[in-house]
Design an enzyme around this catalytic site. Structure first.
Site, short mmCIF file in Angstrom:
data_model
loop_
_atom_site.label_atom_id
_atom_site.label_comp_id
_atom_site.label_asym_id
_atom_site.label_seq_id
_atom_site.Cartn_x
_atom_site.Cartn_y
_atom_site.Cartn_z
N SER A 202 0.86 -1.14 -0.13
CA SER A 202 -0.10 -0.02 -0.05
C SER A 202 0.76 1.07 0.06
O SER A 202 2.04 1.12 0.31
CB SER A 202 -0.82 -0.20 1.25
OG SER A 202 0.01 -0.11 2.38
N ARG A 203 0.25 2.56 -0.16
CA ARG A 203 1.00 3.60 -0.15
C ARG A 203 0.78 3.89 1.36
O ARG A 203 0.08 3.28 2.34
CB ARG A 203 0.31 4.58 -0.83
CG ARG A 203 0.35 4.40 -2.23
CD ARG A 203 0.06 5.61 -3.27
NE ARG A 203 -0.35 5.19 -4.59
CZ ARG A 203 0.71 5.00 -5.40
NH1 ARG A 203 1.88 5.47 -5.03
NH2 ARG A 203 0.73 4.98 -7.00
N ASP A 264 -5.97 4.62 14.19
CA ASP A 264 -5.40 3.42 14.31
C ASP A 264 -6.53 2.63 15.09
O ASP A 264 -7.27 3.08 15.83
CB ASP A 264 -4.10 3.22 15.09
CG ASP A 264 -3.04 3.82 14.41
OD1 ASP A 264 -2.94 3.95 13.13
OD2 ASP A 264 -2.06 4.37 14.94
#
Lengths: 502, 502
Positions: A202-203, A264
């Site tokens: 992923s980026r 998160d």
């Protein structure tokens, strides 16, 4: 133009992800249907339909009978200027009731997650809905069964690659440790050993660089499934951006809202990581969890909880999973930022004398573990086999071959603006705050500006003299360099003590 | 134009609440600062600064050196076409760390709420941040001290009116019961008794009408504090929209995001209601909590919890509070929707023979309670005093005087489109689902279309014959009428049984 149709006129407005439709307040559709600003509407063109947020235009920007779309909406509809779209009230989304139920603290069943994730992947949630859903799932509010159901829903809603063989190796590092760019090295070693490792990355979400950002400074990463298969059939592995595929597409949508929220969530993290692995056809996944006071995972307890959750969710999906908990007390390698980390990776693969030892050691440990886990090496011999493949140049040759197959290897660039930051007094490096450091690298422009970030010149325990360079800021724009320095002035990330840390 | 300035060009795009700035991708500010779409930036004009979300324009919509703003941003900056604004990276909002802490399940202290609410009121939160904050506070995740702190922060951030006397009466109904429009009647009775009741009301959040929406069909409601004071000094009371004042301005911001999310939260509800009351200078507030299976508060337990929370938060702020729990098993009055409810209110005030008895009775109970609570009537005599003030025409005269002082009384309109819905079989009305009913009224256009909504022709327990009218849909646009009917086809809200409900 049909009775309820509106002719599309390009305005070229990029709202990033959220689909927006621009309509005149006095247009006949607005009047007949009674729309207001921020109403959610369904926009149809031929067989395609999207849900968009209405922005009302009160000027001559649009003529009577005209409408416009945000860049993402043009793309999603496959629309061309002059096309005529139909606009109606958006249908009621039943899954929003399930989302609200989650917000109010109730458990959701598999059916509810399927409905929510289906609507998310289809772009039917507004950014507000996405933010609310992510928030409702954050902070330990998802139990095991919910996390399993969320993961399954995310896999089901996208494509799933079947490689027709086993094992298929994969790895993932639970972020938070700047510069910990082991993946390209591990893929090179493991595929050089003859194993299959089709790696999708992923980026960056909240970090200054993701593996896809780093690899993009070296080669092409936006391959589709067909091109990716060709590379893997030829070289046994690849290093591509997962976002160009439709593996777990809901994850891509959620991540773009998670980023500005800087959230998160264990459940979201596990579902995100494992849904990608399962959809990519992995059979054996190695998870690296760095643990440290300023890493993403800060304590052994937290790591243990995350590990247990990952193992249980993986088991429920028939995925073999092994977790390695590693030290996360300081950044890995020297560079932080896409190109700066790529330079470190190349140095390790080329066996350069100045290659960062810590990055090399971590990659060897992970590759060795994966070689054993996949049954290639006898337990206890994986690491020496990995060492042999790296030092013989086999891994470097394989890395070059993979990059060539993906579209050609190039040298990563170097930032036009660089500024050294030096020690204001002598001492020992007794702490490096990874969160602040990441923030500095992002303010300097990473990952949007690929050569931006910072280069560390010290490690924990190093002795420094007054005026010695601690790190170098790299930026592509003066504004960003200034912004990073401004933040640094009040938020230093390197702590210097008079004595060596115990 | 200064070196970093951009000339403003009007585009007339209304994004509702969120401030958006439109800038060319290739403009010198974008390039120098390295902005991307959805970046948060600070826009400055003379002494004013706002935070806005960047939408990048990739067309000739804007010339080099130009930028544009959304309607709300033009207003907030007081900008005129041709003005030159400065654009820089938005400063880091420290309060976002507190918000994330709340999302992760930690308690927040008063300082944290002050910081968050300060940034919210100043428009520094994006819609995503607002959605996350509201979600994090929903579902019972706020304890008493946090709710007190949130309420205090919401009061502090705005103006607070001091009427220089006591008692100042106020009332509030915790929504969820369509048509329960007692406020205008209660204000008329209580002020006719000589008490002071400067009533500020909100527009609908998730319901088909708020008291301000209803009053707006009768008179002007968007008075500022000076105009409101003038009305209250003259007539002893008023019925204005709180949103035109700056009482608890953070609440106005939050409510506009709560609406599309359709979120209910005890803490947010209490803080919203009480901060408005305290800021408006109330000393005695009467709270009506309707309890019923499809009302906002569904059980006695829930009502008890909410009542206890309200009483404790009010006590912490020195506000006298009394709670009345009322029956909430069915809508009150006949009309649901701004103008339709206004017609019911006028009928009660005028003493019309056809005035809805239930609305009249509820208003008398509440007014009587308030007369006693404020020390005007001896306990046990409040209701008969209220009755006398209503039936003598004193309340109607006072209501007309208040409306005249606010700008003139007018008759509410009638919808151009009406359609009767009849019983498909004979039976007794055994249930009315308030949530579905509210949804139908909203789909028909309420409250945006003031005369839209529905008129009920039956009450619980009524016997109906095949073909008898159950209710009449009212709409201003054919599309909305069709949408309401479409929903009704699969979601009827009146239940007919063969026998009388026990």
């Amino acid at each position: 133009m049909t009775a309820t149709g509106l002719r599309l006129r390009p305005l070229g407005i990029d709202t990033q992800q959220e689909h927006v439709i621009y309509m005149r307040r006095d247009c006949h559709v607005c009047r007949a249907e009674g729309f207001e600003s921020q109403t959610r509407v369904e926009v149809g063109l031929r067989e395609r339909f999207i849900i968009a947020t209405l922005n009302v235009v009160q000027s001559e920007l649009l003529a009577t009978g005209e409408a416009s779309l945000s860049t993402s909406a043009w793309r999603a509809l496959g629309a061309a200027p002059g096309d005529t779209v139909t606009v109606t009230h958006a249908p009621t989304l039943d899954s929003l009731s399930a989302m609200r139920s989650k917000i109010y603290g109730h458990r959701l069943d598999a059916q509810a997650f399927d409905a929510i994730i289906g609507d998310v992947a289809a772009g039917r949630y507004s950014d507000l809905h996405l933010a609310a859903f992510l928030t409702a799932c954050a902070g330990g509010r998802m139990d095991l069964q919910e996390t399993i159901a969320l993961t399954r829903a995310m896999v089901h809603v996208g494509d799933r690659i079947d490689w027709g063989r086993t094992p298929i190796a994969d790895k993932h590092c639970v972020g938070g440790l700047p510069g910990n760019r082991t993946t390209p090295i591990v893929v090179a070693i493991v595929t050089a050993a003859g194993l299959t490792m089709p790696k999708t990355s992923s980026r960056a979400i909240t970090s200054p660089a993701g593996t896809a950002d780093v690899m993009e400074t070296l080669t092409r990463v936006d391959l589709d499934v067909t091109a990716m298969r060709r590379v893997v059939e030829r070289e046994g592995g690849c290093l591509v951006w997962g976002g160009a595929l439709t593996l777990s597409p809901a994850d891509d949508v959620l991540i773009r809202v998670e980023r500005p929220l800087d959230l998160d969530s264990d459940a979201q993290l596990v579902a995100s990581v494992l849904s990608k692995k399962i959809a990519a056809g992995a059979t054996h996944a190695l998870i690296d969890i760095p643990v440290g006071p300023t890493a993403k995972v800060r304590s052994e307890e937290e790591a243990h909880r995350l590990q247990a959750l990952m193992e249980q969710v993986a088991a429920a999906h028939g995925l073999h999973l092994r977790v390695l908990r590693t030290h996360g007390s300081q950044p890995v390698g020297r560079g932080v930022g896409p190109a700066l980390e790529a330079h470190d990776v190349l140095a390790v693969l080329r066996g350069a004398a100045a290659a960062p030892v810590d990055l090399r050691m971590r990659a060897l440990v992970l590759a060795g573990e994966l070689l054993e886990f996949c049954g290639h090496s006898i337990p206890g011999t994986g690491r020496s086999e990995a060492w042999r493949l790296l030092d013989s140049g086999a891994a470097w040759a394989k890395f070059q071959a993979i990059c060539e197959a993906q579209g050609g290897l190039r040298e990563p660039g170097v930032a036009p603006l660089q500024e050294r930051v030096t020690a204001e007094h002598a001492g020992y490096v007794s702490g490096i705050d990874s969160r602040r450091l990441a923030r500095v690298a992002k303010l300097a422009g990473a990952p949007g500006a690929p050569t931006a970030g910072l280069d560390l010149h010290v490690k924990l325990g190093d002795e420094v003299q007054l005026g010695m360079p601690l790190f170098t800021l790299h930026a592509e724009a003066p504004g960003e360099l200034a912004y990073a320095k401004h933040y640094l002035a009040t938020h230093p990330f390197i702590k210097l003590s008079d004595t060596v840390a115990p």
